[in-house]
Design an enzyme around this catalytic site. Structure first.
Site, mmCIF file in Angstrom:
data_model
loop_
_atom_site.group_PDB
_atom_site.id
_atom_site.type_symbol
_atom_site.label_atom_id
_atom_site.label_comp_id
_atom_site.label_asym_id
_atom_site.label_seq_id
_atom_site.Cartn_x
_atom_site.Cartn_y
_atom_site.Cartn_z
ATOM 1 N N LYS A 33 -8.820 1.386 -2.101
ATOM 2 C CA LYS A 33 -7.952 0.207 -1.996
ATOM 3 C C LYS A 33 -8.751 -1.022 -1.579
ATOM 4 C CE LYS A 33 -5.471 -0.474 1.974
ATOM 5 N NZ LYS A 33 -5.672 -1.817 2.536
ATOM 6 N N ASN A 34 -9.577 -0.866 -0.531
ATOM 7 C CA ASN A 34 -10.247 -2.035 0.040
ATOM 8 C C ASN A 34 -11.444 -2.517 -0.771
ATOM 9 O OD1 ASN A 34 -8.342 -2.086 1.988
ATOM 10 N ND2 ASN A 34 -9.611 -1.150 3.585
ATOM 11 N N ARG A 104 -2.553 -8.644 3.984
ATOM 12 C CA ARG A 104 -3.689 -9.398 4.499
ATOM 13 C C ARG A 104 -4.713 -9.719 3.391
ATOM 14 N NH1 ARG A 104 -5.942 -11.839 9.256
ATOM 15 N NH2 ARG A 104 -8.178 -11.602 9.120
ATOM 16 N N CYS A 128 -1.083 -5.243 7.870
ATOM 17 C CA CYS A 128 -0.810 -4.238 8.901
ATOM 18 C C CYS A 128 -0.889 -4.860 10.284
ATOM 19 C CB CYS A 128 -1.837 -3.118 8.802
ATOM 20 S SG CYS A 128 -1.540 -1.994 7.447
ATOM 21 N N ARG A 133 -4.933 -10.837 14.055
ATOM 22 C CA ARG A 133 -5.896 -10.820 12.935
ATOM 23 C C ARG A 133 -6.154 -12.255 12.496
ATOM 24 N NH1 ARG A 133 -4.489 -6.143 8.769
ATOM 25 N NH2 ARG A 133 -6.668 -6.435 8.217
ATOM 26 N N PRO A 134 -6.964 -12.967 13.285
ATOM 27 C CA PRO A 134 -7.196 -14.389 12.991
ATOM 28 C C PRO A 134 -8.014 -14.589 11.719
ATOM 29 C CG PRO A 134 -8.542 -13.666 14.859
ATOM 30 C CD PRO A 134 -7.704 -12.492 14.456
ATOM 31 N N ASP A 136 -10.160 -17.407 11.736
ATOM 32 C CA ASP A 136 -11.083 -18.465 12.170
ATOM 33 C C ASP A 136 -12.480 -18.313 11.555
ATOM 34 O OD1 ASP A 136 -11.019 -16.110 13.982
ATOM 35 O OD2 ASP A 136 -12.709 -17.117 14.952
ATOM 36 N N GLN A 137 -12.945 -17.086 11.382
ATOM 37 C CA GLN A 137 -14.300 -16.884 10.838
ATOM 38 C C GLN A 137 -14.364 -17.270 9.359
ATOM 39 O OE1 GLN A 137 -17.037 -15.926 12.808
ATOM 40 N NE2 GLN A 137 -15.498 -16.349 14.378
ATOM 41 N N ASP A 317 -10.520 2.368 10.145
ATOM 42 C CA ASP A 317 -9.401 2.825 9.306
ATOM 43 C C ASP A 317 -9.257 4.338 9.282
ATOM 44 O OD1 ASP A 317 -8.580 0.292 8.746
ATOM 45 O OD2 ASP A 317 -9.668 0.140 6.847
ATOM 46 N N VAL A 339 -13.541 -2.437 16.544
ATOM 47 C CA VAL A 339 -13.266 -3.351 15.416
ATOM 48 C C VAL A 339 -11.888 -3.979 15.592
ATOM 49 C CG1 VAL A 339 -13.055 -3.560 12.907
ATOM 50 C CG2 VAL A 339 -14.756 -2.013 13.900
ATOM 51 N N ARG A 410 1.497 1.751 0.402
ATOM 52 C CA ARG A 410 0.608 0.595 0.223
ATOM 53 C C ARG A 410 -0.817 1.040 -0.092
ATOM 54 N NH1 ARG A 410 0.118 -3.075 4.971
ATOM 55 N NH2 ARG A 410 -1.409 -3.820 3.481
HETATM 56 N N1 EPU Z 1 -11.661 -11.315 12.883
HETATM 57 C C1 EPU Z 1 -11.632 -12.482 13.577
HETATM 58 N N2 EPU Z 1 -11.619 -13.654 12.870
HETATM 59 C C2 EPU Z 1 -11.626 -13.683 11.506
HETATM 60 C C3 EPU Z 1 -11.647 -12.465 10.801
HETATM 61 C C4 EPU Z 1 -11.665 -11.287 11.523
HETATM 62 O O1 EPU Z 1 -11.607 -12.495 14.802
HETATM 63 O O2 EPU Z 1 -11.603 -14.769 10.931
HETATM 64 C C5 EPU Z 1 -11.695 -10.041 13.622
HETATM 65 C C6 EPU Z 1 -10.451 -9.187 13.373
HETATM 66 O O3 EPU Z 1 -9.377 -9.573 14.196
HETATM 67 C C7 EPU Z 1 -10.980 -7.796 13.660
HETATM 68 C C8 EPU Z 1 -12.430 -7.884 13.176
HETATM 69 O O4 EPU Z 1 -12.759 -9.259 13.132
HETATM 70 O O5 EPU Z 1 -10.937 -7.550 15.016
HETATM 71 C C9 EPU Z 1 -12.689 -7.278 11.810
HETATM 72 O O6 EPU Z 1 -11.760 -7.798 10.858
HETATM 73 P P1 EPU Z 1 -12.136 -7.954 9.323
HETATM 74 O O7 EPU Z 1 -12.044 -9.380 8.945
HETATM 75 O O8 EPU Z 1 -13.394 -7.228 9.060
HETATM 76 O O9 EPU Z 1 -10.936 -7.167 8.627
HETATM 77 P P2 EPU Z 1 -10.182 -7.546 7.282
HETATM 78 O O10 EPU Z 1 -11.116 -8.110 6.288
HETATM 79 O O11 EPU Z 1 -8.940 -8.281 7.607
HETATM 80 C C10 EPU Z 1 -10.626 -5.231 6.156
HETATM 81 C C11 EPU Z 1 -9.798 -4.114 5.564
HETATM 82 C C12 EPU Z 1 -9.042 -3.419 6.682
HETATM 83 C C13 EPU Z 1 -10.058 -2.873 7.683
HETATM 84 C C14 EPU Z 1 -10.975 -3.993 8.187
HETATM 85 C C15 EPU Z 1 -12.087 -3.510 9.100
HETATM 86 C C16 EPU Z 1 -9.311 -4.872 3.328
HETATM 87 C C17 EPU Z 1 -8.321 -5.372 2.365
HETATM 88 N N3 EPU Z 1 -8.867 -4.669 4.589
HETATM 89 O O12 EPU Z 1 -9.715 -6.095 6.806
HETATM 90 O O13 EPU Z 1 -8.314 -2.349 6.091
HETATM 91 O O14 EPU Z 1 -9.398 -2.264 8.761
HETATM 92 O O15 EPU Z 1 -11.568 -4.673 7.078
HETATM 93 O O16 EPU Z 1 -12.904 -2.609 8.453
HETATM 94 O O17 EPU Z 1 -10.453 -4.651 2.980
HETATM 95 C C18 EPU Z 1 -6.586 -0.746 5.907
HETATM 96 O O18 EPU Z 1 -7.055 -0.413 4.814
HETATM 97 O O19 EPU Z 1 -5.684 -0.083 6.473
HETATM 98 C C19 EPU Z 1 -7.084 -1.951 6.568
HETATM 99 C C20 EPU Z 1 -6.422 -2.548 7.551
#
Ligand code: EPU
Length: 430
Positions: A33-34, A104, A128, A133-134, A136-137, A317, A339, A410
């Protein structure tokens, strides 16, 4: 074209699972999925058709296809898991908020829309509930490479006039933030350098896909350099296997003290979970290329200390599913999630199925295990929580009712069918 959102969601139904049966048999793992979702988004960067193979047939893919259709993409399933997407013109740079809010990953449309059209507008994403889940980055990276970003009333507008250029060091390793920046810069950039970038397999798969279409993206350690190429060609790509789905079946088989053979896996990606299963005392063997066998029958299993961290650490995950497995192991295990430190909403639900938890703070740092699970009623709070509750129900004595199965749809393709193939007794209750 198949109509999107075709009503496969069975919101309001519960999954009835009779526990106590060791899982046994073979399962084919679906595409990740991801990895698939960002590839669908990245297809917007090519004017010519792109065909993706091994795309999982899950609700999140349907939602993203519905969004892409609003943006001008013509798509069709050309095989059971092959999807062709073609976007000769982007007709909108503003994905529909109602659909964006459903997951997301839709925020990863920012990069490709911006990359293709020079402007984009996106509602803040849903997804989820794993704690805050900000974004900002994402925004900081975009600004650092020359994008003008404005945040107003729950949405983001972004635009640039000059080719993108610059160097950014992410303060947190972010999967989505890294991919958004890569996709923004793929077409129109002199040189963009991303430091402390995420190098999860699902990020590297995006890089590989874009490079196959003609992009110039280089990965050295945790630094990713993107040189713009003006245009991409069309092409074909195989989505990588879903390590979270594979890990869920491994942990389900371990929790029921069963034996499972998984086909179509990438063993390297599974090393963090296989390593933990070995430590616990299960036998895991690569029996053929892409085929992994896990045997936990008649084994005395030991507790573990597992920390979820960016790859090659243990994946967040799979933390809830690991918790469900460890709940069945005598002795006290400990889990820490670095994470998503607030990935805890599912813990009270796991306790409803008899999991013994010692949980002192509101962070994901807890102790678990020590006794048999017992069937009960529990509610799925997010996709991976769903995986955990299903594992616990399979391992528990008696029957459990797991409500909120729309979360499972999902991300887990054919969950009930695959579990039934492994000998699970389960049915749906309206
Ligand atoms: N974070 C920030 N600021 C940002 C972005 C992220 O503080 O701008 C923090 C998040 O709050 C978190 C950490 O950085 O604590 C990592 O978040 P990341 O951005 O890596 O996660 P994501 O891209 O939103 C993807 C997967 C998630 C998976 C995470 C971590 C997809 C579509 N989603 O989310 O998958 O948990 O990476 O590996 O690729 C799932 O499949 O159930 C799922 C939630």
């Amino acid at each position: 074209m198949t109509p999107p959102l075709s009503g496969t969601t069975r919101s309001g139904h519960a999954l009835l699972i009779q526990g106590g049966i060791p899982l046994a048999g073979e399962v084919e793992v679906s595409g990740a999925k991801n990895a698939a979702l960002p590839l669908l988004a990245a297809s917007l960067l090519a004017r010519d058709p792109v065909t993706l193979h091994r795309v999982p047939r899950i609700v999140d893919v349907e939602v993203l296809l519905a969004i892409l259709e609003h943006l001008g993409t013509r798509w069709s399933w050309t095989g059971p898991s092959s999807l062709t997407l073609h976007t000769p013109e982007l007709v909108s740079v503003f994905p529909p908020p109602a659909l964006v809010l459903r997951m997301r990953a839709s925020f990863e449309l920012l990069g490709p829309i911006l990359g293709r059209e020079g402007e984009a507008e996106l509602t803040f994403p849903g997804g989820c509930r794993l704690g805050p889940r900000p974004i900002d980055q994402h925004i900081r990276a975009m600004r650092a490479i020359g994008v003008h970003v404005t945040e107003i009333e729950g949405s983001v507008t972004a635009a640039y006039r000059q080719p993108l250029a610059g160097r950014v060091r992410f303060q947190i390793r972010t999967v989505g933030g890294t991919r958004n920046a890569i996709m923004a810069a793929t077409l129109n950039a002199t040189e963009v350098v991303l430091e402390n970038a995420s190098t999860e397999p699902e990020v590297l798969a995006l890089v590989d896909f874009l490079n196959q279409l003609g992009a110039r993206i280089f990965v050295t350690g945790d630094t990713i350099t993107v040189c713009g190429v003006g245009a991409l060609s069309g092409g074909e790509y195989n989505v990588i296997p879903d390590r979270m789905e594979a890990g869920t079946y491994l942990l389900a088989a371990a929790a029921t003290r069963g034996r499972v053979t998984l086909h179509g896996v990438e063993p390297t990606h599974l090393a963090p979970v296989v390593d933990q299963l070995w430590r616990a005392g299960a036998s895991v063997k690569l029996v053929a290329p892409g085929t992994l066998e896990m045997d936990a029958r008649s084994r005395a299993l030991s507790p573990l200390f597992v920390t979820a961290e960016p790859y090659p650490g243990f994946p967040t995950d799979l933390h809830p599913q690991m918790a469900a497995f460890l709940a069945t192991v005598p002795g006290e295990s400990r889990i820490v999630d670095r994470v998503f430190p607030q990935r805890t909403a599912y813990l009270p639900e796991l306790a409803r199925l008899g999991a013994r938890l010692t949980w002192e703070s509101d962070l994901a740092d807890f102790r678990i295990g020590g006794g048999p699970l017992s069937g009960g009623e529990a509610h799925v709070t997010d996709l991976r929580a769903g995986g955990a509750l299903v594992i616990a129900a399979l391992a528990a004595t008696g029957t459990s009712a797991i409500a909120g199965i729309e979360h499972l749809e999902r991300g887990y393709q054919d969950l009930e069918r695959k579990l039934a193939t492994l000998g699970a007794t389960l049915s749906l209750k309206a």
